[in-house]
Enzyme design. Structure first.
Site, mmCIF file in Angstrom:
data_model
loop_
_atom_site.group_PDB
_atom_site.id
_atom_site.type_symbol
_atom_site.label_atom_id
_atom_site.label_comp_id
_atom_site.label_asym_id
_atom_site.label_seq_id
_atom_site.Cartn_x
_atom_site.Cartn_y
_atom_site.Cartn_z
ATOM 1 C CD GLU A 99 27.145 19.698 28.815
ATOM 2 O OE1 GLU A 99 27.782 18.312 29.125
ATOM 3 O OE2 GLU A 99 27.185 19.568 27.857
ATOM 4 C CG ASP A 141 21.735 14.729 22.966
ATOM 5 O OD1 ASP A 141 21.587 15.682 23.915
ATOM 6 O OD2 ASP A 141 21.570 14.602 21.446
#
Length: 641
Positions: free
Chosen positions: A490, A553
């Site tokens: 995030e 990711d």
């Protein structure tokens, strides 16, 4: 927990995901009312079971709700659970709204009624909403949106797409059945379906595909209000706007500008009857879940076909989700306080701060950013807002939700429409007002996390903060491979191809030098290439659609690994193993193919397998050699953050 006990190094060399999840994958069964099962879904199911148990006890009077808003939720939950009454009512609660559409005489008549329809959230050929102005995120702006198409993405309408016609046939059959259950004759129902499909086709050319919509920079299309109102020759868009907005907007933001450029081609007197029937079909489909059990189950036929879900949800589960959906933040706060608590909230908040510190060190040591861009990146990181567990307080709008019980003439649909009206009135009242950076857009019982680019905040609901993502019973390395990577993922969204367009205040503002921006775009292209065209579920991954999540990711896993290496009990095998474990997922082929078309995330198995290949330590940890399938040549490894 000894995560390495069940996997072998030889198996990892072949396929990390299979080595970790192969035994589970071979025996896992997808529940008939699901399209998938696995790490995330297991947590969803566990929370569902826990909360249904608690709330059913309150309905039965065994326990008492501990606050007024929860009491209103329980009253509404009693209504959604009463299928005997819902079946008796059938489509009766819906019919007044169908009669309203039937009684429309022309577009001028529709315009007179439109404010009520906007507040009720009923189907219209466009919608208005309020959100942060992307160039001045301290203030709420007005947005105008295009309607959704029937098929999940415009690419399904392309000539040669074999799924599109099949899905439209399923939709058509479902709507024929639903419309007749709603009181239409067979001939009327057929005409409504035919017109709905025709009107839907008028919308398709002017809306974006999922790939196009994934580019946030192209969402911001401000148009002077005086220009916007001229988009329609037949509706007074100014009068409609003034009826819901208290003031005079200078501009309207159009995420789908082409639709409004061609608005007169879609919404005109020649298409009026067709549009009325489209509105009826949309209305019946949208509200079918609030009516009888037969209408509820028939109304899910199309979505279940899309995802390959074998059966609809049980009455009990559907009643729970319907009620919880209306009172989502109320339910979330109950879950957060009871099952997460202030101690865990503070602990995870500290972990997030620790990950931000790691990220900051990495930015400071970055070798491809110029000093100027690097400094601004650190300013953005320093201003990153953190929300963990659950909100500090409930939004005031929920105090206005009062459930009208059946004894007083209330039913599921009337209450849902009342709650929706209150929520939309509250939203429109925020136009021109200051934005609230503390507002949660996910309830605490949601198994997910997000970065909000307009607010520059990261949010971690309580529901995801449990094993296998996070547990005191797991090693620090396992936790970093789970929740640590999610947290850093995030954070990385602040610097992915979309997040990097926004500054520390969440404003759409270029803070990069030209050279740095060009270099970043080349790195993003490398990430696109790494995933683009990978085979999965009989189709191929779209690297452009998934690039932002893949960048996040990659950054998340790399940053989490550095944090894990900073602990005394570092165990990188456990780190990579838990990373692969959290992505375990077994899904229907239909659902996997649907996700490949519309989801900005790569398939779970590929997320588990591809990203570790970009990290040099992965090769040393499992002794992976150039002849092994999991090997990726150093010059092919994508390293961005």
């Amino acid at each position: 927990m000894d995560l390495m006990a069940t996997i072998s190094q030889a198996a990892v060399k072949q396929d990390l995901y299979d080595a970790v999840n192969g035994d589970w994958q071979a025996t896992a069964e997808i529940p008939a009312d699901h399209a998938s099962t696995g790490g995330f879904m297991d947590l969803v199911d566990g929370i569902e079971k826990t909360l249904m148990h608690d709330f059913d006890a309150m309905v039965a009077g065994k326990t008492t709700p501990n606050d007024p808003q929860l009491a209103e939720f329980i009253k509404f939950y009693q209504l959604t659970k009463d299928f005997e009454k819902r079946d008796q009512d059938g489509a009766k609660p819906l019919r007044p709204y169908l009669k309203q559409i039937d009684s429309l005489t022309d577009l001028a008549d529709l315009q007179q009624r439109m404010p009520d329809w906007i507040y009720d959230g009923l189907p219209l050929p466009f919608s208005l909403d309020v959100d942060a102005d992307m160039k001045n995120t301290k203030v709420n702006a007005l947005f105008a949106q295009a309607p959704n198409t029937i098929l999940p993405d415009k690419t399904y309408y392309d000539e040669g797409n074999q799924q599109g016609p099949k899905l439209l046939a399923v939709y058509g059959q479902m709507m024929l059945q639903l419309l007749q259950l709603a009181g239409e004759s067979a001939a009327q129902a057929q005409q409504i379906v035919d017109d709905t499909l025709k009107f839907d086709r008028l919308i398709v050319p002017w809306v974006k595909s999922a790939e196009e919509a994934a580019d946030y920079s192209k969402m911001y299309n401000p148009r002077p209000f005086k220009e916007f109102v001229n988009n329609s020759r037949y509706l007074d868009l100014a009068a409609i706007t003034y009826s819901v907005i208290n003031g005079n907007p200078e501009l309207v933001i159009l995420p789908e500008p082409a639709y409004f450029d061609h608005f007169n081609d879609v919404v005109n007197p020649d298409n009026f009857t067709m549009m009325k029937n489209w509105m009826k079909a949309k209305l019946v489909q949208r509200l079918s879940g609030y009516l009888s059990d037969e209408m509820r189950t028939v109304g899910t036929t199309y979505s279940r076909t899309l995802s390959g879900q074998a059966q609809p949800r049980s009455q009990a589960k559907s009643a729970y989700y319907l009620a919880a959906g209306a009172f989502d933040q109320v339910v979330g706060l109950y879950y957060g306080h009871k099952y997460f608590g202030e101690t865990a909230k503070a602990d995870v908040h500290h972990m997030v701060e620790k990950m931000i510190a790691v990220y900051k060190r990495r930015l400071q040591a970055n070798t491809w950013l110029s000093a100027d861009t690097r400094a601004k990146a650190i300013v953005k990181l320093d201003n990153l807002g953190i929300q963990v567990g659950y909100p500090d307080k409930l939004e005031a709008v929920y105090t206005k939700y009062k459930t009208l019980p059946a004894a007083d003439g209330g039913n599921v649909l009337s209450n849902v429409l009342c709650f929706g009206r209150i929520a939309r009135q509250d939203m429109f009242a925020k136009w021109g007002q200051a934005t609230d950076r503390t507002r949660w857009e996910m309830s605490a019982d949601t198994v997910n996390a997000y970065y909000h680019p307009f607010m520059n905040i990261i949010v971690f609901p309580a529901a995801i903060l449990q094993a296998p993502f996070y547990s005191l019973d797991q090693s620090s390395s396992a936790n970093y491979g789970g929740i640590g990577a999610v947290i850093a993922h995030e954070i990385s969204h602040a610097f992915d191809n979309n997040g990097a367009l926004f500054d520390e205040f969440g404003n759409l503002h270029n803070w990069w030098t030209d050279d740095d921006s060009a270099h970043f775009k080349e790195l993003a292209k490398a990430m696109i290439a790494e995933f683009d065209g990978l085979d999965f579920a009989g189709a191929k991954v779209n690297g452009t659609l998934t690039v932002s999540e893949n960048i996040a990711d990659a950054g998340g896993l790399s940053c989490a690994e550095e944090a894990a290496k900073g602990e005394a009990d570092v165990d990188l095998a456990a780190f990579f193993t838990n990373w692969a474990m959290v992505w375990r997922m077994k899904a229907t082929k239909q659902y996997m193919q649907l996700l490949l078309s519309i989801d900005v995330h790569a398939p779970a198995k590929l997320r588990a397998n591809v990203q570790p290949k970009n990290l040099d330590d992965f090769y040393a940890t499992f002794d992976i050699q150039p002849t092994d399938p999991m090997y990726l040549a150093p010059d092919k490894r994508v390293k961005i953050w």
